[in-house]
Design a protein around this motif. Structure first.
Motif, PDB file in Angstrom:
ATOM      1  N   VAL A 114       0.877  -1.161   0.000  1.00 20.34           N
ATOM      2  CA  VAL A 114       0.000   0.000   0.000  1.00 20.34           C
ATOM      3  C   VAL A 114       0.920   1.218   0.000  1.00 20.34           C
ATOM      4  O   VAL A 114       1.503   1.561   1.024  1.00 20.34           O
ATOM      5  N   ILE A 115       1.060   1.803  -1.166  1.00 10.42           N
ATOM      6  CA  ILE A 115       2.012   2.900  -1.329  1.00 10.42           C
ATOM      7  C   ILE A 115       1.265   4.212  -1.132  1.00 10.42           C
ATOM      8  O   ILE A 115       0.468   4.614  -1.967  1.00 10.42           O
ATOM      9  N   PHE A 116       1.531   4.824  -0.002  1.00  5.47           N
ATOM     10  CA  PHE A 116       0.837   6.067   0.317  1.00  5.47           C
ATOM     11  C   PHE A 116       1.627   7.257  -0.195  1.00  5.47           C
ATOM     12  O   PHE A 116       2.860   7.287  -0.116  1.00  5.47           O
ATOM     13  N   GLY A 117       0.901   8.223  -0.699  1.00  5.63           N
ATOM     14  CA  GLY A 117       1.499   9.499  -1.080  1.00  5.63           C
ATOM     15  C   GLY A 117       0.561  10.619  -0.691  1.00  5.63           C
ATOM     16  O   GLY A 117      -0.643  10.398  -0.504  1.00  5.63           O
ATOM     17  N   TYR A 118       1.118  11.802  -0.537  1.00  2.99           N
ATOM     18  CA  TYR A 118       0.288  12.945  -0.161  1.00  2.99           C
ATOM     19  C   TYR A 118       0.399  13.976  -1.268  1.00  2.99           C
ATOM     20  O   TYR A 118       1.492  14.470  -1.566  1.00  2.99           O
ATOM     21  N   ASP A 119      -0.711  14.279  -1.901  1.00  5.53           N
ATOM     22  CA  ASP A 119      -0.676  15.177  -3.056  1.00  5.53           C
ATOM     23  C   ASP A 119      -2.030  15.854  -3.185  1.00  5.53           C
ATOM     24  O   ASP A 119      -3.065  15.251  -2.905  1.00  5.53           O
ATOM     25  N   GLU A 120      -1.984  17.098  -3.618  1.00  2.00           N
ATOM     26  CA  GLU A 120      -3.223  17.856  -3.806  1.00  2.00           C
ATOM     27  C   GLU A 120      -4.059  17.836  -2.530  1.00  2.00           C
ATOM     28  O   GLU A 120      -5.276  17.716  -2.560  1.00  2.00           O
ATOM     29  N   SER A 139      -6.695  -2.076   6.711  1.00  2.00           N
ATOM     30  CA  SER A 139      -5.770  -2.413   7.794  1.00  2.00           C
ATOM     31  C   SER A 139      -4.535  -1.526   7.759  1.00  2.00           C
ATOM     32  O   SER A 139      -4.007  -1.116   8.795  1.00  2.00           O
ATOM     33  N   SER A 140      -4.061  -1.235   6.562  1.00  2.00           N
ATOM     34  CA  SER A 140      -2.848  -0.431   6.421  1.00  2.00           C
ATOM     35  C   SER A 140      -3.099   0.999   6.864  1.00  2.00           C
ATOM     36  O   SER A 140      -2.265   1.613   7.533  1.00  2.00           O
ATOM     37  N   LEU A 141      -4.257   1.506   6.498  1.00  2.00           N
ATOM     38  CA  LEU A 141      -4.587   2.874   6.879  1.00  2.00           C
ATOM     39  C   LEU A 141      -4.725   2.972   8.395  1.00  2.00           C
ATOM     40  O   LEU A 141      -4.285   3.942   9.017  1.00  2.00           O
ATOM     41  N   HIS A 142      -5.310   1.948   8.971  1.00  2.00           N
ATOM     42  CA  HIS A 142      -5.461   1.915  10.421  1.00  2.00           C
ATOM     43  C   HIS A 142      -4.096   1.970  11.098  1.00  2.00           C
ATOM     44  O   HIS A 142      -3.880   2.723  12.057  1.00  2.00           O
ATOM     45  N   LEU A 143      -3.159   1.186  10.568  1.00  2.14           N
ATOM     46  CA  LEU A 143      -1.813   1.191  11.139  1.00  2.14           C
ATOM     47  C   LEU A 143      -1.126   2.533  10.918  1.00  2.14           C
ATOM     48  O   LEU A 143      -0.497   3.085  11.823  1.00  2.14           O
ATOM     49  N   ALA A 199       3.896   1.650   2.454  1.00  2.00           N
ATOM     50  CA  ALA A 199       5.088   2.422   2.106  1.00  2.00           C
ATOM     51  C   ALA A 199       4.713   3.888   2.101  1.00  2.00           C
ATOM     52  O   ALA A 199       3.586   4.256   1.783  1.00  2.00           O
ATOM     53  N   LEU A 200       5.671   4.718   2.491  1.00  2.00           N
ATOM     54  CA  LEU A 200       5.448   6.167   2.450  1.00  2.00           C
ATOM     55  C   LEU A 200       6.452   6.767   1.486  1.00  2.00           C
ATOM     56  O   LEU A 200       7.661   6.611   1.673  1.00  2.00           O
ATOM     57  N   ILE A 201       5.950   7.416   0.461  1.00  3.65           N
ATOM     58  CA  ILE A 201       6.889   8.046  -0.470  1.00  3.65           C
ATOM     59  C   ILE A 201       6.467   9.478  -0.752  1.00  3.65           C
ATOM     60  O   ILE A 201       5.316   9.857  -0.568  1.00  3.65           O
ATOM     61  N   LYS A 202       7.441  10.249  -1.172  1.00  7.10           N
ATOM     62  CA  LYS A 202       7.171  11.628  -1.565  1.00  7.10           C
ATOM     63  C   LYS A 202       6.734  11.594  -3.014  1.00  7.10           C
ATOM     64  O   LYS A 202       7.467  11.093  -3.875  1.00  7.10           O
ATOM     65  N   VAL A 203       5.564  12.133  -3.286  1.00  4.80           N
ATOM     66  CA  VAL A 203       5.032  12.057  -4.645  1.00  4.80           C
ATOM     67  C   VAL A 203       5.970  12.732  -5.639  1.00  4.80           C
ATOM     68  O   VAL A 203       6.101  12.291  -6.781  1.00  4.80           O
ATOM     69  N   GLU A 204       6.668  13.772  -5.189  1.00  4.95           N
ATOM     70  CA  GLU A 204       7.630  14.429  -6.106  1.00  4.95           C
ATOM     71  C   GLU A 204       8.743  13.469  -6.527  1.00  4.95           C
ATOM     72  O   GLU A 204       9.169  13.489  -7.678  1.00  4.95           O
ATOM     73  N   LEU A 241      -3.749  -3.106  -5.562  1.00  3.44           N
ATOM     74  CA  LEU A 241      -2.477  -2.678  -4.992  1.00  3.44           C
ATOM     75  C   LEU A 241      -1.340  -3.209  -5.841  1.00  3.44           C
ATOM     76  O   LEU A 241      -1.525  -4.095  -6.681  1.00  3.44           O
ATOM     77  N   LEU A 242      -0.149  -2.712  -5.585  1.00  5.05           N
ATOM     78  CA  LEU A 242       1.028  -3.179  -6.314  1.00  5.05           C
ATOM     79  C   LEU A 242       1.654  -4.322  -5.536  1.00  5.05           C
ATOM     80  O   LEU A 242       2.058  -4.148  -4.382  1.00  5.05           O
TER      81      LEU A 242
END
Lengths: 241, 241
Positions: free
Chosen positions: A27-33, A147-151, A108-113, A54-55
């Motif tokens: 679950v690859i999370f990014g923060y954008d817009e 589950s991933s979001l909860h964590l 996973a946490l990645i920078k969208v840039e 998911l990937l």
DNA sequence: AACTATTAGTGTATTTTTTACACTATCTAA
DNA sequence: TTAGATAGTGTAAAAAATACACTAATAGTT
């Protein structure tokens, strides 16, 4: 027990049991817009054709779980040194149409840039989707996402993981909005700033936002020195052995 | 891509990947003699002969992970309705001498008195060992134990899980000692009692300890009514779907 | 019966953390 | 110059966490 009998028993165990596949789903999370997003594909397998997925990939025989997750992240985004943590295993017998595929979820946490710069060539067909629009997904991926979001929500409260999602320079309103987007609740601005400033791990970079049609916000960056002092474990990836 | 080619590719994937076994290992915690203990076996497999091992088994083909954990608990202790939560998956390639065996760890909380009543016939050879004496274990079980204990510590702070470990009637000193044993630190008696009493989920049963050579402590029990009101999710098993 | 040893049980003051809350400042665009 | 929009700032009250020391009840001993 006789040795031969023992071996026999082992043979039977192998025949009966060594038939499962292991996969890793990220679950690859990014923060954008101003939204929390997840990198997804369109599923090409019946009966989930067209559903967001998911990937993930099957784990290779000579690869452990963390390595598989790291590989998937690299293959799909071109990014190394990604922040990853295992969520849990999902093992419903009927979760995959191809047979018994136990999957181990990671977030996973990645920078969208970073993704925009490195990733697009390899992540063909991958789309950022806002979590609010991910209701139906392929396989049990909605369950895995939940589950991933909860964590992630728990982790974000205990550790300054937001630094893994934001660009190098960010404003406090952006940071607050990230919290609000992940936790799905609004936060008092003054109390929020008080808490962040008490952490002491960000510093002004002496610049301001540009091209905004209103008062521009000051930009901040993570203070690497303070970070090393107080959160050195975040420099490595504390959740990956 | 041609359909035939597609099928071929799938065949290869199946041949290459559907060769793993899945097991479940349970870290069965109990609280006895003022210590946190774990139910263990003596390993009978080389190269770990004689080392303490967790209670585990291969997952059957028609069984999901929670079911397998529940089955193992029942087979080994005779207890049903055990409190169980998945910890995480352990998938080092070389973690098991028999081949690629991915294991999914669960921790379980049981009342040692229940085990004594139901379990001994089935749990042949199982021994309660204090966590302080579990340093070397078979396979990667020490690693699994450490992760499980870490999770238990977090859970014990956020939920009143201690009720799953204590007998029906217990004293406040016992309860405090349980916390101290699990968290491995000493706690201020008055502050501890203040916190517990604010939960409002225990009530005096009007009895006192017997056969102690000093002032006997009052005995308490969980107030089922209050529990239903404030922690109804603990009546079911919130962590098992 | 008195005394000793041992553990149970109890309250208050201080500090820290959390929460609630409203106005001024800075920028763009009209 | 003004209007619109968002950034930025402090204080008081409530709640939670912490630090801390004596009296009470029982069994065993003299």
């Amino acid at each position: 027990m006789e040795i031969a009998e023992n071996i026999n028993l082992h043979m039977r165990e192998i025949e009966d049991h060594f038939k499962a596949a292991i996969s890793v789903d990220c679950v690859i999370f990014g923060y954008d817009e101003s939204e929390l997003k997840v990198l997804t594909l369109d599923c090409n397998m019946e009966p989930y054709l067209g559903f967001p997925s998911l990937l993930g990939d099957l784990v290779k025989n000579d690869e452990n779980l963390d390595e598989a997750a790291t590989r998937i992240l690299f293959e799909r985004t071109g990014i190394t040194d990604v922040f990853l943590e295992q969520v849990k295993a999902f093992g419903e017998t009927d979760r995959h149409p191809m047979g018994r595929v136990l999957t181990v979820a990671y977030y996973a946490l990645i920078k969208v840039e970073d993704y925009r710069q490195n990733g697009q060539p390899r992540g063909i067909g991958a789309k950022w989707r806002s979590i609010s629009q991910l209701n139906e997904m392929a396989f049990d991926h909605k369950n895995i996402l939940d589950s991933s979001l909860h964590l992630l929500r728990k982790r974000l409260i205990e550790y300054p993981l937001w630094m893994k999602l934001l660009p190098k320079h960010f404003s406090l309103p952006e940071l607050q909005n990230l919290f609000e987007a992940v936790l799905a609740k609004s936060i008092d601005k003054r109390n929020f700033r008080k808490k962040i400033s008490k952490l002491g791990i960000i510093k002004e970079v002496g610049k301001k936002q540009e091209d905004v049609p209103h008062r521009p916000a000051k930009l901040y960056a993570v203070n690497e020195k303070k970070l090393r002092e107080d959160y050195s474990f975040l420099l490595k990836n504390p959740f990956i052995s």
